[in-house]
Design a protein around this motif. Structure first.
Motif, PDB file in Angstrom:
ATOM      1  N   SER A  65       0.831  -1.210   0.000  1.00 31.44           N
ATOM      2  CA  SER A  65       0.000   0.000   0.000  1.00 31.44           C
ATOM      3  C   SER A  65       0.867   1.263   0.000  1.00 31.44           C
ATOM      4  CB  SER A  65      -0.977  -0.009   1.180  1.00 31.44           C
ATOM      5  OG  SER A  65      -0.290  -0.146   2.433  1.00 31.44           O
ATOM      6  N   TRP A  66       1.205   1.762   1.199  1.00 29.15           N
ATOM      7  CA  TRP A  66       1.805   3.101   1.310  1.00 29.15           C
ATOM      8  C   TRP A  66       3.322   3.122   1.260  1.00 29.15           C
ATOM      9  CZ3 TRP A  66      -2.340   5.709   0.456  1.00 29.15           C
ATOM     10  CH2 TRP A  66      -3.554   5.376   1.053  1.00 29.15           C
ATOM     11  N   ASP A  67       3.963   1.975   1.429  1.00 30.00           N
ATOM     12  CA  ASP A  67       5.440   1.948   1.493  1.00 30.00           C
ATOM     13  C   ASP A  67       5.996   0.788   0.662  1.00 30.00           C
ATOM     14  OD1 ASP A  67       8.024   2.572   2.231  1.00 30.00           O
ATOM     15  OD2 ASP A  67       7.866   1.746   4.269  1.00 30.00           O
ATOM     16  N   PRO A  68       5.754   0.795  -0.641  1.00 29.05           N
ATOM     17  CA  PRO A  68       6.197  -0.325  -1.486  1.00 29.05           C
ATOM     18  C   PRO A  68       7.716  -0.325  -1.642  1.00 29.05           C
ATOM     19  CG  PRO A  68       5.348   1.453  -2.854  1.00 29.05           C
ATOM     20  CD  PRO A  68       5.085   1.861  -1.414  1.00 29.05           C
ATOM     21  N   PHE A  78       4.533  -6.791  -6.447  1.00 27.76           N
ATOM     22  CA  PHE A  78       3.889  -5.599  -6.998  1.00 27.76           C
ATOM     23  C   PHE A  78       4.854  -4.423  -7.100  1.00 27.76           C
ATOM     24  CE2 PHE A  78       0.388  -7.849  -4.705  1.00 27.76           C
ATOM     25  CZ  PHE A  78      -0.236  -8.338  -5.841  1.00 27.76           C
ATOM     26  N   GLY A  79       4.598  -3.588  -8.090  1.00 27.18           N
ATOM     27  CA  GLY A  79       5.445  -2.428  -8.306  1.00 27.18           C
ATOM     28  C   GLY A  79       4.947  -1.198  -7.568  1.00 27.18           C
ATOM     29  N   ALA A  80       5.706  -0.119  -7.729  1.00 28.54           N
ATOM     30  CA  ALA A  80       5.327   1.185  -7.183  1.00 28.54           C
ATOM     31  C   ALA A  80       4.988   2.110  -8.338  1.00 28.54           C
ATOM     32  CB  ALA A  80       6.464   1.767  -6.348  1.00 28.54           C
ATOM     33  N   ILE A  81       4.025   2.983  -8.124  1.00 23.21           N
ATOM     34  CA  ILE A  81       3.590   3.897  -9.185  1.00 23.21           C
ATOM     35  C   ILE A  81       3.688   5.341  -8.691  1.00 23.21           C
ATOM     36  CG2 ILE A  81       2.060   2.250 -10.327  1.00 23.21           C
ATOM     37  CD1 ILE A  81      -0.295   3.565  -8.861  1.00 23.21           C
ATOM     38  N   PRO A  82       3.932   6.265  -9.608  1.00 24.57           N
ATOM     39  CA  PRO A  82       3.931   7.671  -9.194  1.00 24.57           C
ATOM     40  C   PRO A  82       2.530   8.128  -8.818  1.00 24.57           C
ATOM     41  CG  PRO A  82       4.110   7.492 -11.582  1.00 24.57           C
ATOM     42  CD  PRO A  82       4.209   6.097 -11.041  1.00 24.57           C
ATOM     43  N   THR A  83       2.475   9.185  -8.049  1.00 22.50           N
ATOM     44  CA  THR A  83       1.179   9.729  -7.613  1.00 22.50           C
ATOM     45  C   THR A  83       1.049  11.171  -8.089  1.00 22.50           C
ATOM     46  OG1 THR A  83       1.980  10.670  -5.529  1.00 22.50           O
ATOM     47  CG2 THR A  83       1.390   8.322  -5.517  1.00 22.50           C
ATOM     48  N   SER A  84      -0.018  11.800  -7.713  1.00 26.89           N
ATOM     49  CA  SER A  84      -0.224  13.203  -8.070  1.00 26.89           C
ATOM     50  C   SER A  84       0.732  14.131  -7.318  1.00 26.89           C
ATOM     51  CB  SER A  84      -1.674  13.611  -7.802  1.00 26.89           C
ATOM     52  OG  SER A  84      -1.997  13.418  -6.437  1.00 26.89           O
ATOM     53  N   VAL A  85       1.498  13.584  -6.371  1.00 24.33           N
ATOM     54  CA  VAL A  85       2.522  14.355  -5.666  1.00 24.33           C
ATOM     55  C   VAL A  85       3.881  13.961  -6.238  1.00 24.33           C
ATOM     56  CG1 VAL A  85       3.590  14.860  -3.442  1.00 24.33           C
ATOM     57  CG2 VAL A  85       1.131  14.409  -3.574  1.00 24.33           C
ATOM     58  N   PRO A  86       4.578  14.870  -6.889  1.00 26.18           N
ATOM     59  CA  PRO A  86       5.869  14.522  -7.488  1.00 26.18           C
ATOM     60  C   PRO A  86       6.812  13.871  -6.485  1.00 26.18           C
ATOM     61  CG  PRO A  86       5.187  16.715  -8.180  1.00 26.18           C
ATOM     62  CD  PRO A  86       4.222  16.285  -7.109  1.00 26.18           C
ATOM     63  N   GLY A  87       7.395  12.752  -6.882  1.00 22.11           N
ATOM     64  CA  GLY A  87       8.365  12.070  -6.042  1.00 22.11           C
ATOM     65  C   GLY A  87       7.783  11.094  -5.045  1.00 22.11           C
ATOM     66  N   VAL A  88       6.481  11.084  -4.889  1.00 24.27           N
ATOM     67  CA  VAL A  88       5.849  10.159  -3.940  1.00 24.27           C
ATOM     68  C   VAL A  88       5.240   8.999  -4.713  1.00 24.27           C
ATOM     69  CG1 VAL A  88       4.033   9.850  -2.214  1.00 24.27           C
ATOM     70  CG2 VAL A  88       5.376  11.963  -2.258  1.00 24.27           C
ATOM     71  N   HIS A  89       5.651   7.790  -4.369  1.00 22.78           N
ATOM     72  CA  HIS A  89       5.151   6.581  -5.017  1.00 22.78           C
ATOM     73  C   HIS A  89       4.431   5.721  -3.993  1.00 22.78           C
ATOM     74  CE1 HIS A  89       8.078   8.001  -7.914  1.00 22.78           C
ATOM     75  NE2 HIS A  89       7.695   7.077  -8.791  1.00 22.78           N
ATOM     76  N   ILE A  90       3.367   5.073  -4.427  1.00 25.23           N
ATOM     77  CA  ILE A  90       2.677   4.085  -3.601  1.00 25.23           C
ATOM     78  C   ILE A  90       2.485   2.821  -4.426  1.00 25.23           C
ATOM     79  CG2 ILE A  90       1.555   5.822  -2.160  1.00 25.23           C
ATOM     80  CD1 ILE A  90      -1.033   5.364  -3.727  1.00 25.23           C
ATOM     81  N   SER A  91       1.879   1.812  -3.856  1.00 22.41           N
ATOM     82  CA  SER A  91       1.738   0.528  -4.549  1.00 22.41           C
ATOM     83  C   SER A  91       0.871   0.659  -5.797  1.00 22.41           C
ATOM     84  CB  SER A  91       1.103  -0.499  -3.606  1.00 22.41           C
ATOM     85  OG  SER A  91       0.760  -1.667  -4.326  1.00 22.41           O
ATOM     86  N   GLU A  92       1.220  -0.133  -6.776  1.00 16.73           N
ATOM     87  CA  GLU A  92       0.422  -0.154  -8.007  1.00 16.73           C
ATOM     88  C   GLU A  92      -0.979  -0.704  -7.770  1.00 16.73           C
ATOM     89  OE1 GLU A  92       1.602  -2.947 -11.023  1.00 16.73           O
ATOM     90  OE2 GLU A  92       2.550  -4.278  -9.551  1.00 16.73           O
ATOM     91  N   LEU A  93      -1.242  -1.237  -6.586  1.00 13.98           N
ATOM     92  CA  LEU A  93      -2.582  -1.719  -6.266  1.00 13.98           C
ATOM     93  C   LEU A  93      -3.544  -0.573  -5.946  1.00 13.98           C
ATOM     94  CD1 LEU A  93      -1.754  -4.843  -4.026  1.00 13.98           C
ATOM     95  CD2 LEU A  93      -2.145  -4.723  -6.504  1.00 13.98           C
TER      96      LEU A  93
END
Length: 421
Positions: A65-68, A78-93
């Motif tokens: 979830s929050w710390d992939p 599972f991978g990590a995906i970018p979010t609407s906050v630059p530099g912050v990634h969460i799980s691809e789930l």
């Protein structure tokens, strides 16, 4: 495959209705006992601070979830995906939540030192490791909710049998009302053969008998009984809130499954002025098949939660509503022989957003393999102070309990100041 069960033994080898319409309801309800004005939309616009608790029951995996940590020893598939906050990634789930990440912040350094469901849940709800203290929702109901609230101030939506005494010494009127999903509580209509005139006579009789019953009995117990009856009466008058079906548009946007409908109801209750709404999503106790179950559970969680968060933002409600996404603990980095992750209170994550919270922040971190907190360790005591500091409540002050000095927050902890707007 469905995951809506708790730990199994294998896992750990490792009045009467005729007297008052809603009396059965009253047995489980407690709330404010004041006169009830009509709730106008304008009042909601000026509102009091509110809380949305989203409880992922069983212990969601921080790594899913929050710390992939993809590509590491314990990172999982599972991978990590970018979010609407630059530099912050969460799980691809969590692709839909990733698009709303600018409304949230993450704490990746929670260590509660507890691996037990019940103890972990109590600590996360009370901000204290032990003792008879009120839950976040009851504290919010006591200090943030208007005394003339027409609906219960603390409502929990859950399809599981978690029954807690949430108010402790604050008293029954600040206890949670539990709804078993997006449906009306039982007994919100008058019994057959009882019209409004008969109902008024019944209430007059009840009040007369109340006075007689109260003589010689403990005041606190009488207040608890009265608060329950009065709240039940108010809910009968606001039955419309609970029986309304989600619109076709909302079903399309949120989804048609149980948790999606619960999220629509949570939004409605917040719009109606309920001070604290807690909605639970069950099934994260993944001692076996952790990855398949998180694929399923977070797949069900993601769209409704992201849609709810976006709706609160678009309606201006995040300005006065604190959002918290949490569990009783996280899950072990180490993957067991059944492809599961076990209980883990040592290094895990929560997400916060809305009222008083800096958006888009990440506080704390775990080490490369996620086996320990590497920076800015916090626990549920710090989180409790943070919630209410964000809501403008002085947690260093004492509870409003005559004759007793009880600090609202644990004096041994303090707020996570980096998160406070």
């Amino acid at each position: 495959m469905r995951r809506n069960t708790g730990c199994q033994p294998l896992d750990h080898q490792l009045s009467r209705r005729s007297f008052l319409a809603g009396s059965a309801l009253a047995g489980t309800v407690a709330g404010a006992g004041q006169a009830i004005p009509a709730l106008a939309g304008e009042q909601i616009e000026q509102k009091h601070k509110q809380v949305l608790q989203v409880f992922l029951q069983g212990g969601v995996s921080q790594l899913e979830s929050w710390d992939p940590k993809p590509g590491t020893k314990y990172g999982g598939p599972f991978g990590a995906i970018p979010t609407s906050v630059p530099g912050v990634h969460i799980s691809e789930l969590l692709p839909e939540t990733a698009r709303q990440m600018h409304h949230l912040s993450i704490v990746r350094s929670v260590n509660i030192k507890i691996n037990d469901h019940g103890q972990g849940r109590m600590f996360m709800e009370k901000g204290r490791r032990a003792g008879d203290y009120p839950y976040v929702g009851s504290v919010a109901a006591k200090y943030l909710g208007p005394e003339d609230s027409q609906l219960p101030k603390f409502i929990t939506i859950s399809t599981r049998g978690l029954r807690d005494q949430s108010a402790a010494f604050l008293g029954a009127r600040y206890s949670q009302l539990k709804l078993s999903g997006a449906k009306a509580p039982d007994n919100l209509t008058l019994p057959k053969g009882i019209d409004n005139s008969a109902e008024q006579r019944r209430q007059q009789l009840r009040l007369a008998m109340n006075d007689r019953f109260a003589s010689g009995r403990r005041k606190a117990e009488i207040e608890a009984y009265n608060a329950s009856f009065e709240q039940a009466q108010r809910m009968v008058k606001r039955r419309d809130v609970f029986v309304a079906e989600p619109s076709a548009t909302d079903l399309e946007r949120y989804g048609r499954h149980e948790f999606a409908k619960n999220c629509v109801l949570a939004r409605t209750l917040l719009e109606e002025g309920v001070t604290c709404v807690k909605v639970s999503h069950h099934g994260y106790d993944t001692h076996a098949e952790n990855f398949n179950f998180h694929l399923e559970q977070l797949g069900e969680f993601d769209r409704p939660f992201a849609t709810l968060l976006n709706d609160l933002a678009n309606r201006g409600m995040l300005e006065h509503t604190l959002v918290m996404v949490y569990s009783e603990f996280g899950r072990t980095p180490k993957i067991n022989v059944r492809y599961g992750r076990d209980h883990w209170g040592t290094a895990w994550s929560v997400a916060l957003g809305g009222c008083g919270i800096v958006p888009g922040a990440v506080v704390g971190k775990t080490n490369a393999e996620g086996t320990a907190v590497a920076d800015r360790e916090v626990d549920a005591g710090h989180l409790f102070h943070t919630y209410f500091s964000a809501l403008g409540l002085d947690t260093a002050a004492d509870h409003d309990v005559p004759g007793r000095s009880i600090p609202i927050g644990d004096p041994a902890a303090d707020p996570i100041k980096e998160l406070l707007a």
